[in-house]
Scaffold this motif. Sequence first.
Motif, PDB file in Angstrom:
ATOM      1  N   ALA A 175       0.826  -1.203   0.000  1.00  0.00           N
ATOM      2  CA  ALA A 175       0.000   0.000   0.000  1.00  0.00           C
ATOM      3  C   ALA A 175       0.859   1.252   0.000  1.00  0.00           C
ATOM      4  O   ALA A 175       1.924   1.286   0.612  1.00  0.00           O
ATOM      5  CB  ALA A 175      -0.923  -0.002   1.228  1.00  0.00           C
ATOM      6  N   GLY A 176       0.386   2.258  -0.695  1.00  0.00           N
ATOM      7  CA  GLY A 176       1.096   3.537  -0.745  1.00  0.00           C
ATOM      8  C   GLY A 176       0.187   4.657  -0.263  1.00  0.00           C
ATOM      9  O   GLY A 176      -1.034   4.581  -0.416  1.00  0.00           O
ATOM     10  N   THR A 177       0.781   5.670   0.332  1.00  0.00           N
ATOM     11  CA  THR A 177       0.013   6.805   0.850  1.00  0.00           C
ATOM     12  C   THR A 177       0.499   8.100   0.205  1.00  0.00           C
ATOM     13  O   THR A 177       1.708   8.313   0.077  1.00  0.00           O
ATOM     14  CB  THR A 177       0.176   6.911   2.382  1.00  0.00           C
ATOM     15  OG1 THR A 177      -0.218   5.682   2.987  1.00  0.00           O
ATOM     16  CG2 THR A 177      -0.684   8.054   2.931  1.00  0.00           C
ATOM     17  N   LEU A 178      -0.443   8.933  -0.196  1.00  0.00           N
ATOM     18  CA  LEU A 178      -0.083  10.251  -0.713  1.00  0.00           C
ATOM     19  C   LEU A 178       0.219  11.136   0.491  1.00  0.00           C
ATOM     20  O   LEU A 178      -0.673  11.479   1.264  1.00  0.00           O
ATOM     21  CB  LEU A 178      -1.225  10.846  -1.541  1.00  0.00           C
ATOM     22  CG  LEU A 178      -0.982  12.256  -2.100  1.00  0.00           C
ATOM     23  CD1 LEU A 178       0.220  12.258  -3.040  1.00  0.00           C
ATOM     24  CD2 LEU A 178      -2.216  12.781  -2.809  1.00  0.00           C
ATOM     25  N   VAL A 179       1.484  11.482   0.659  1.00  0.00           N
ATOM     26  CA  VAL A 179       1.916  12.274   1.811  1.00  0.00           C
ATOM     27  C   VAL A 179       1.499  13.729   1.655  1.00  0.00           C
ATOM     28  O   VAL A 179       1.031  14.370   2.595  1.00  0.00           O
ATOM     29  CB  VAL A 179       3.449  12.178   1.983  1.00  0.00           C
ATOM     30  CG1 VAL A 179       3.916  13.037   3.160  1.00  0.00           C
ATOM     31  CG2 VAL A 179       3.873  10.722   2.190  1.00  0.00           C
ATOM     32  N   SER A 180       1.674  14.257   0.437  1.00  0.00           N
ATOM     33  CA  SER A 180       1.322  15.655   0.189  1.00  0.00           C
ATOM     34  C   SER A 180       1.130  15.866  -1.306  1.00  0.00           C
ATOM     35  O   SER A 180       1.587  15.063  -2.125  1.00  0.00           O
ATOM     36  CB  SER A 180       2.428  16.584   0.702  1.00  0.00           C
ATOM     37  OG  SER A 180       3.653  16.313   0.027  1.00  0.00           O
ATOM     38  N   VAL A 181       0.453  16.943  -1.659  1.00  0.00           N
ATOM     39  CA  VAL A 181       0.293  17.300  -3.076  1.00  0.00           C
ATOM     40  C   VAL A 181       1.667  17.746  -3.581  1.00  0.00           C
ATOM     41  O   VAL A 181       2.307  18.593  -2.961  1.00  0.00           O
ATOM     42  CB  VAL A 181      -0.726  18.443  -3.255  1.00  0.00           C
ATOM     43  CG1 VAL A 181      -0.780  18.879  -4.711  1.00  0.00           C
ATOM     44  CG2 VAL A 181      -2.100  18.002  -2.773  1.00  0.00           C
ATOM     45  N   PRO A 182       2.151  17.170  -4.679  1.00  0.00           N
ATOM     46  CA  PRO A 182       3.503  17.493  -5.144  1.00  0.00           C
ATOM     47  C   PRO A 182       3.677  18.925  -5.651  1.00  0.00           C
ATOM     48  O   PRO A 182       2.783  19.489  -6.285  1.00  0.00           O
ATOM     49  CB  PRO A 182       3.722  16.488  -6.284  1.00  0.00           C
ATOM     50  CG  PRO A 182       2.343  16.194  -6.784  1.00  0.00           C
ATOM     51  CD  PRO A 182       1.474  16.213  -5.562  1.00  0.00           C
ATOM     52  N   GLU A 183       4.824  19.497  -5.333  1.00  0.00           N
ATOM     53  CA  GLU A 183       5.203  20.797  -5.889  1.00  0.00           C
ATOM     54  C   GLU A 183       5.790  20.555  -7.276  1.00  0.00           C
ATOM     55  O   GLU A 183       6.181  19.428  -7.607  1.00  0.00           O
ATOM     56  CB  GLU A 183       6.249  21.470  -4.990  1.00  0.00           C
ATOM     57  CG  GLU A 183       5.783  21.728  -3.558  1.00  0.00           C
ATOM     58  CD  GLU A 183       4.766  22.845  -3.467  1.00  0.00           C
ATOM     59  OE1 GLU A 183       4.749  23.694  -4.400  1.00  0.00           O
ATOM     60  OE2 GLU A 183       3.993  22.875  -2.498  1.00  0.00           O
ATOM     61  N   ARG A 184       5.889  21.604  -8.094  1.00  0.00           N
ATOM     62  CA  ARG A 184       6.414  21.433  -9.455  1.00  0.00           C
ATOM     63  C   ARG A 184       7.812  20.836  -9.446  1.00  0.00           C
ATOM     64  O   ARG A 184       8.134  19.967 -10.270  1.00  0.00           O
ATOM     65  CB  ARG A 184       6.431  22.793 -10.184  1.00  0.00           C
ATOM     66  CG  ARG A 184       7.038  22.702 -11.594  1.00  0.00           C
ATOM     67  CD  ARG A 184       6.205  21.804 -12.473  1.00  0.00           C
ATOM     68  NE  ARG A 184       6.795  21.497 -13.761  1.00  0.00           N
ATOM     69  CZ  ARG A 184       7.503  20.398 -14.029  1.00  0.00           C
ATOM     70  NH1 ARG A 184       7.750  19.510 -13.063  1.00  0.00           N
ATOM     71  NH2 ARG A 184       7.955  20.169 -15.241  1.00  0.00           N
ATOM     72  N   ALA A 185       8.668  21.264  -8.519  1.00  0.00           N
ATOM     73  CA  ALA A 185      10.047  20.782  -8.460  1.00  0.00           C
ATOM     74  C   ALA A 185      10.126  19.301  -8.097  1.00  0.00           C
ATOM     75  O   ALA A 185      11.148  18.655  -8.337  1.00  0.00           O
ATOM     76  CB  ALA A 185      10.850  21.613  -7.459  1.00  0.00           C
ATOM     77  N   GLU A 186       9.044  18.749  -7.554  1.00  0.00           N
ATOM     78  CA  GLU A 186       9.031  17.344  -7.132  1.00  0.00           C
ATOM     79  C   GLU A 186       8.470  16.417  -8.211  1.00  0.00           C
ATOM     80  O   GLU A 186       8.418  15.204  -8.016  1.00  0.00           O
ATOM     81  CB  GLU A 186       8.195  17.196  -5.850  1.00  0.00           C
ATOM     82  CG  GLU A 186       8.719  17.984  -4.670  1.00  0.00           C
ATOM     83  CD  GLU A 186       7.798  17.940  -3.470  1.00  0.00           C
ATOM     84  OE1 GLU A 186       8.285  17.654  -2.358  1.00  0.00           O
ATOM     85  OE2 GLU A 186       6.584  18.171  -3.656  1.00  0.00           O
ATOM     86  N   ILE A 187       8.055  16.992  -9.333  1.00  0.00           N
ATOM     87  CA  ILE A 187       7.485  16.198 -10.426  1.00  0.00           C
ATOM     88  C   ILE A 187       8.544  16.034 -11.517  1.00  0.00           C
ATOM     89  O   ILE A 187       9.008  17.028 -12.085  1.00  0.00           O
ATOM     90  CB  ILE A 187       6.232  16.884 -10.992  1.00  0.00           C
ATOM     91  CG1 ILE A 187       5.164  17.003  -9.891  1.00  0.00           C
ATOM     92  CG2 ILE A 187       5.683  16.112 -12.192  1.00  0.00           C
ATOM     93  CD1 ILE A 187       3.953  17.829 -10.290  1.00  0.00           C
ATOM     94  N   PRO A 188       8.956  14.803 -11.800  1.00  0.00           N
ATOM     95  CA  PRO A 188      10.070  14.566 -12.732  1.00  0.00           C
ATOM     96  C   PRO A 188       9.774  14.742 -14.219  1.00  0.00           C
ATOM     97  O   PRO A 188      10.703  14.760 -15.026  1.00  0.00           O
ATOM     98  CB  PRO A 188      10.454  13.110 -12.422  1.00  0.00           C
ATOM     99  CG  PRO A 188       9.184  12.477 -11.953  1.00  0.00           C
ATOM    100  CD  PRO A 188       8.478  13.551 -11.181  1.00  0.00           C
ATOM    101  N   GLU A 189       8.518  14.896 -14.602  1.00  0.00           N
ATOM    102  CA  GLU A 189       8.188  14.982 -16.027  1.00  0.00           C
ATOM    103  C   GLU A 189       8.717  16.269 -16.668  1.00  0.00           C
ATOM    104  O   GLU A 189       8.647  17.344 -16.081  1.00  0.00           O
ATOM    105  CB  GLU A 189       6.673  14.900 -16.230  1.00  0.00           C
ATOM    106  CG  GLU A 189       6.038  13.626 -15.710  1.00  0.00           C
ATOM    107  CD  GLU A 189       6.596  12.370 -16.360  1.00  0.00           C
ATOM    108  OE1 GLU A 189       7.169  12.462 -17.458  1.00  0.00           O
ATOM    109  OE2 GLU A 189       6.452  11.300 -15.751  1.00  0.00           O
ATOM    110  N   ASN A 190       9.232  16.135 -17.889  1.00  0.00           N
ATOM    111  CA  ASN A 190       9.772  17.270 -18.629  1.00  0.00           C
ATOM    112  C   ASN A 190       8.656  17.962 -19.409  1.00  0.00           C
ATOM    113  O   ASN A 190       8.454  17.735 -20.594  1.00  0.00           O
ATOM    114  CB  ASN A 190      10.876  16.781 -19.582  1.00  0.00           C
ATOM    115  CG  ASN A 190      11.468  17.908 -20.406  1.00  0.00           C
ATOM    116  OD1 ASN A 190      11.531  19.052 -19.956  1.00  0.00           O
ATOM    117  ND2 ASN A 190      11.878  17.602 -21.624  1.00  0.00           N
TER     118      ASN A 190
END
Length: 202
Positions: A175-190
């Motif tokens: 199981a995985g838990t969403l800890v927080s809504v990601p900031e832009r810098a935390e999203i690896p997509e280009n």
Amino acid sequence: MGHFTGPRSKVARRFGEPVFGPDKVLEKRPNPPGQHGANKRRKKVSEYGVQLREKQKAKAIYGMREGQFRLFFERAKAKQGITGDVLLALCETRLDNIVYRLGLSPTRPGARQLVTHRHVTVNGKVCNVPSYIVRPGEVVSVREKDRDMVAVVDSIKSHKSPLVNWLSWDEATMAGTLVSVPERAEIPENIEVQLIVEFFSR
């Protein structure tokens, strides 16, 4: 119109990057598709063309249809914060993307299939809606009776990408838990989100 079912490598070559995940074809043939490949002279792309390309790339990465992507943009625009960053955060917190990020499937289309086939739960209840927005604190897991599925077990074993820091993973309960809504810098997509905002703001 349904989701894209054509040759994904061809689309990846058009964008010049693996929008659908690791692609051996792209590694061998990085040039755009077409009769003349790398030797073909390309016309100068207009500002509109650049914006359109970025929007199409984002749609391809997250496997979303035009209407659905536009709806996400409208939702992002109505929220507080930078519209482009909020849009990307909404895409990242889609249930199918969370399943993909947790390594339960090696691809987003595979993750979407797990969700639609009712193999995934949110807070213990089956959820078969890929576009469901997972909220911080919610727990995403494989349904208990499906945890020995070969596809899921193999995907977890071969998952090489490090888990993003806005998700936590419990191997014992799968199981995985969403800890927080990601900031832009935390999203690896280009993705150049500002170009997408400019496209929809025309």
